[in-house]
Design a protein around this motif. Sequence first.
Motif, PDB file in Angstrom:
ATOM      1  N   ALA A 187       0.834  -1.204   0.000  1.00  0.00           N
ATOM      2  CA  ALA A 187       0.000   0.000   0.000  1.00  0.00           C
ATOM      3  C   ALA A 187       0.870   1.255   0.000  1.00  0.00           C
ATOM      4  CB  ALA A 187      -0.932  -0.012   1.207  1.00  0.00           C
ATOM      5  N   TYR A 188       1.976   1.220   0.738  1.00  0.00           N
ATOM      6  CA  TYR A 188       2.870   2.384   0.792  1.00  0.00           C
ATOM      7  C   TYR A 188       3.537   2.617  -0.563  1.00  0.00           C
ATOM      8  CZ  TYR A 188       6.664   5.487   2.214  1.00  0.00           C
ATOM      9  OH  TYR A 188       7.544   6.547   2.311  1.00  0.00           O
ATOM     10  N   GLN A 189       4.042   1.553  -1.201  1.00  0.00           N
ATOM     11  CA  GLN A 189       4.662   1.709  -2.521  1.00  0.00           C
ATOM     12  C   GLN A 189       3.656   2.230  -3.541  1.00  0.00           C
ATOM     13  OE1 GLN A 189       6.032  -2.385  -2.825  1.00  0.00           O
ATOM     14  NE2 GLN A 189       8.167  -1.700  -2.842  1.00  0.00           N
ATOM     15  N   THR A 190       2.435   1.722  -3.463  1.00  0.00           N
ATOM     16  CA  THR A 190       1.392   2.192  -4.371  1.00  0.00           C
ATOM     17  C   THR A 190       1.144   3.672  -4.170  1.00  0.00           C
ATOM     18  OG1 THR A 190       0.326   0.007  -4.414  1.00  0.00           O
ATOM     19  CG2 THR A 190      -1.019   1.897  -5.053  1.00  0.00           C
ATOM     20  N   GLY A 191       1.037   4.092  -2.909  1.00  0.00           N
ATOM     21  CA  GLY A 191       0.811   5.505  -2.623  1.00  0.00           C
ATOM     22  C   GLY A 191       1.948   6.378  -3.107  1.00  0.00           C
ATOM     23  N   CYS A 192       3.180   5.940  -2.890  1.00  0.00           N
ATOM     24  CA  CYS A 192       4.336   6.713  -3.347  1.00  0.00           C
ATOM     25  C   CYS A 192       4.335   6.839  -4.862  1.00  0.00           C
ATOM     26  CB  CYS A 192       5.631   6.053  -2.879  1.00  0.00           C
ATOM     27  SG  CYS A 192       5.977   6.243  -1.121  1.00  0.00           S
ATOM     28  N   GLY A 193       4.015   5.742  -5.551  1.00  0.00           N
ATOM     29  CA  GLY A 193       3.985   5.787  -7.008  1.00  0.00           C
ATOM     30  C   GLY A 193       2.949   6.753  -7.529  1.00  0.00           C
ATOM     31  N   ILE A 194       1.764   6.728  -6.944  1.00  0.00           N
ATOM     32  CA  ILE A 194       0.704   7.631  -7.393  1.00  0.00           C
ATOM     33  C   ILE A 194       1.073   9.082  -7.100  1.00  0.00           C
ATOM     34  CG2 ILE A 194      -1.710   8.296  -7.019  1.00  0.00           C
ATOM     35  CD1 ILE A 194      -2.295   5.302  -6.562  1.00  0.00           C
ATOM     36  N   ALA A 195       1.702   9.340  -5.965  1.00  0.00           N
ATOM     37  CA  ALA A 195       2.153  10.704  -5.659  1.00  0.00           C
ATOM     38  C   ALA A 195       3.174  11.181  -6.684  1.00  0.00           C
ATOM     39  CB  ALA A 195       2.744  10.754  -4.257  1.00  0.00           C
ATOM     40  N   ASP A 196       4.039  10.276  -7.139  1.00  0.00           N
ATOM     41  CA  ASP A 196       5.026  10.632  -8.155  1.00  0.00           C
ATOM     42  C   ASP A 196       4.343  10.950  -9.479  1.00  0.00           C
ATOM     43  OD1 ASP A 196       7.537  11.088  -9.229  1.00  0.00           O
ATOM     44  OD2 ASP A 196       8.027   8.972  -9.488  1.00  0.00           O
ATOM     45  N   ILE A 197       3.373  10.134  -9.872  1.00  0.00           N
ATOM     46  CA  ILE A 197       2.607  10.408 -11.091  1.00  0.00           C
ATOM     47  C   ILE A 197       1.970  11.784 -11.008  1.00  0.00           C
ATOM     48  CG2 ILE A 197       0.595   9.715 -12.463  1.00  0.00           C
ATOM     49  CD1 ILE A 197       1.099   6.832 -11.425  1.00  0.00           C
ATOM     50  N   PHE A 270      13.118  18.938  -8.156  1.00  0.00           N
ATOM     51  CA  PHE A 270      14.478  19.387  -7.889  1.00  0.00           C
ATOM     52  C   PHE A 270      14.737  19.488  -6.381  1.00  0.00           C
ATOM     53  CE2 PHE A 270      14.268  21.570 -12.214  1.00  0.00           C
ATOM     54  CZ  PHE A 270      14.971  20.545 -12.828  1.00  0.00           C
ATOM     55  N   ALA A 271      13.753  19.998  -5.642  1.00  0.00           N
ATOM     56  CA  ALA A 271      13.930  20.134  -4.193  1.00  0.00           C
ATOM     57  C   ALA A 271      13.895  18.783  -3.493  1.00  0.00           C
ATOM     58  CB  ALA A 271      12.849  21.053  -3.618  1.00  0.00           C
ATOM     59  N   GLN A 272      13.201  17.810  -4.084  1.00  0.00           N
ATOM     60  CA  GLN A 272      13.124  16.494  -3.461  1.00  0.00           C
ATOM     61  C   GLN A 272      14.393  15.676  -3.693  1.00  0.00           C
ATOM     62  OE1 GLN A 272      12.957  13.105  -4.603  1.00  0.00           O
ATOM     63  NE2 GLN A 272      12.695  12.494  -2.461  1.00  0.00           N
ATOM     64  N   GLY A 273      15.084  15.907  -4.813  1.00  0.00           N
ATOM     65  CA  GLY A 273      16.246  15.101  -5.159  1.00  0.00           C
ATOM     66  C   GLY A 273      17.254  14.902  -4.044  1.00  0.00           C
ATOM     67  N   ALA A 282      11.578   7.688   0.559  1.00  0.00           N
ATOM     68  CA  ALA A 282      10.997   7.373  -0.742  1.00  0.00           C
ATOM     69  C   ALA A 282      10.724   8.638  -1.546  1.00  0.00           C
ATOM     70  CB  ALA A 282       9.706   6.584  -0.549  1.00  0.00           C
ATOM     71  N   HIS A 283      11.050   8.563  -2.828  1.00  0.00           N
ATOM     72  CA  HIS A 283      10.908   9.720  -3.708  1.00  0.00           C
ATOM     73  C   HIS A 283       9.474  10.224  -3.766  1.00  0.00           C
ATOM     74  CE1 HIS A 283      11.186  12.252  -7.260  1.00  0.00           C
ATOM     75  NE2 HIS A 283      10.275  11.498  -7.868  1.00  0.00           N
ATOM     76  N   GLY A 284       8.516   9.320  -4.005  1.00  0.00           N
ATOM     77  CA  GLY A 284       7.134   9.749  -4.140  1.00  0.00           C
ATOM     78  C   GLY A 284       6.580  10.385  -2.878  1.00  0.00           C
ATOM     79  N   HIS A 285       6.957   9.847  -1.719  1.00  0.00           N
ATOM     80  CA  HIS A 285       6.513  10.431  -0.455  1.00  0.00           C
ATOM     81  C   HIS A 285       7.073  11.845  -0.310  1.00  0.00           C
ATOM     82  CE1 HIS A 285       5.618   9.527   4.083  1.00  0.00           C
ATOM     83  NE2 HIS A 285       5.070  10.661   3.670  1.00  0.00           N
ATOM     84  N   GLY A 286       8.353  12.020  -0.665  1.00  0.00           N
ATOM     85  CA  GLY A 286       8.941  13.350  -0.618  1.00  0.00           C
ATOM     86  C   GLY A 286       8.242  14.322  -1.538  1.00  0.00           C
ATOM     87  N   CYS A 287       7.849  13.855  -2.730  1.00  0.00           N
ATOM     88  CA  CYS A 287       7.132  14.719  -3.670  1.00  0.00           C
ATOM     89  C   CYS A 287       5.798  15.176  -3.074  1.00  0.00           C
ATOM     90  CB  CYS A 287       6.892  13.980  -4.987  1.00  0.00           C
ATOM     91  SG  CYS A 287       8.363  13.784  -6.007  1.00  0.00           S
ATOM     92  N   ALA A 288       5.097  14.268  -2.399  1.00  0.00           N
ATOM     93  CA  ALA A 288       3.819  14.634  -1.777  1.00  0.00           C
ATOM     94  C   ALA A 288       4.018  15.705  -0.710  1.00  0.00           C
ATOM     95  CB  ALA A 288       3.163  13.389  -1.179  1.00  0.00           C
ATOM     96  N   VAL A 289       4.986  15.495   0.157  1.00  0.00           N
ATOM     97  CA  VAL A 289       5.236  16.439   1.247  1.00  0.00           C
ATOM     98  C   VAL A 289       5.612  17.811   0.702  1.00  0.00           C
ATOM     99  CG1 VAL A 289       6.772  16.962   3.183  1.00  0.00           C
ATOM    100  CG2 VAL A 289       5.860  14.643   2.903  1.00  0.00           C
ATOM    101  N   LEU A 290       6.538  17.843  -0.255  1.00  0.00           N
ATOM    102  CA  LEU A 290       7.012  19.133  -0.766  1.00  0.00           C
ATOM    103  C   LEU A 290       5.978  19.828  -1.647  1.00  0.00           C
ATOM    104  CD1 LEU A 290      10.784  18.538  -1.613  1.00  0.00           C
ATOM    105  CD2 LEU A 290       9.747  19.424   0.472  1.00  0.00           C
ATOM    106  N   ILE A 351       9.464  12.004   6.178  1.00  0.00           N
ATOM    107  CA  ILE A 351      10.443  11.671   5.135  1.00  0.00           C
ATOM    108  C   ILE A 351      11.872  11.827   5.656  1.00  0.00           C
ATOM    109  CG2 ILE A 351       8.934  12.101   3.163  1.00  0.00           C
ATOM    110  CD1 ILE A 351      10.149  14.900   2.920  1.00  0.00           C
ATOM    111  N   ALA A 352      12.013  11.733   6.971  1.00  0.00           N
ATOM    112  CA  ALA A 352      13.326  11.677   7.642  1.00  0.00           C
ATOM    113  C   ALA A 352      14.156  12.941   7.485  1.00  0.00           C
ATOM    114  CB  ALA A 352      14.124  10.467   7.145  1.00  0.00           C
TER     115      ALA A 352
END
Length: 394
Positions: A187-197, A270-273, A282-290, A351-352
């Motif tokens: 479920a977490y990987q799915t959520g991260c992927g959708i946030a990235d999309i 760029f800010a998430q990188g 996780a990249h997608g989680h970072g994208c959601a937060v930022l 996101i640590a």
Amino acid sequence: MNDFQFCAPTRIHFGRGEENRVGALLKESGATSVLVLHYGGQAFEAALMERVLASLEAAGLRFTCFGGIQANPSLALARAAAQAAADANADYILAIGGGSVIDTAKFASLQARYAGDLWEDCFLHKERAYTGAHIPLAVIQTLAGSGSEVSQSCLISEGSRKIGREDEAFRPAIAILNPELTLTQSAYQTGCGIADIFCHLHESYFSPTPGDVVNEGMMEGLMRAVIQCAGILRQEPLNYNARAQILWAAAWASSHAFWCGRTVDGAVHFAQGPISAVCGSAHGHGCAVLTIGWLRYVYPRDMDRFVRYFTRIWDIPADPSNPAQVIEAGIAAQKRFYEDVLGLPIGLAAIAVREEDIPLLSQQTEKTSAGRVGTLFALDEQDVQNIYRLSGQG
């Protein structure tokens, strides 16, 4: 609308069991010796690898396996994969996995045929065109999100830096997309992927290019579809059709089709990188937060644009007398989507990222030659720090 050129040569094979045809597809494309890149040690991989390698054997192809690839692909591992391709005299690379495996394979496909140092010459100096040869690349995507299977992008981490490069040579020749392979995502990987999309669509949508109603209209429809299918998967994680829709949305969001004729923003990515590189989250989680921090920080600069976005995508009722209230309600709705539907808590701790990390992260954020981040609003390093801090408010 700006002038543009667009070429999307990736041949997509979409549907159940398509990975079982990979040997025949590679042979048809002229492959004789294949380097197979994969994670290694993942629970879902054993049966998949068995089928894929059997398909390569049945097609009479030689192959060498290179595993051990982890999230946020490192430069050292990408260089090692390139050496493995050269040692095996590979004339095709097959990447099995998500964005990290595919990005590693992309780097290896060029570096293996390049006499110089690809990182030093072309990642650290993006103004230099790549004119060398490359090994053709095929991918079997197992994670819906990055869209790396169709994109011309490659991101590699080195120390506290995560640098991306755009080049047509990075586009895979063949992409196999079987939605069943994404059923193994947590479920977490799915959520991260959708946030990235959603972030890919978001950053293409928020463009300084005026009057591009065709691309904007298509992206609005796609964002609404992603929201709808994400809700289905929250209740029915094994729903094949919803998985298929999300996997196809990921490809469209990253194909760069929506870059045609417009300048895209990119500030959140760029800010998430550096967060991925420094903190390992996780990249997608970072994208959601930022994204939430970015929305909070920039919306006062162009309220009409953000009112339009939140009324069209998030169904927030319009109120011409109080646009800020409409936008704040929209940000709250998007935040609830990330947290309640995608299962991604919003806040830097999730996101640590610590307060003391922020100066380094903002320093390592990839910038233009003018020292700015993003194109909708040219943000400086202090702006990026402010976005991080607003993202931390949860």
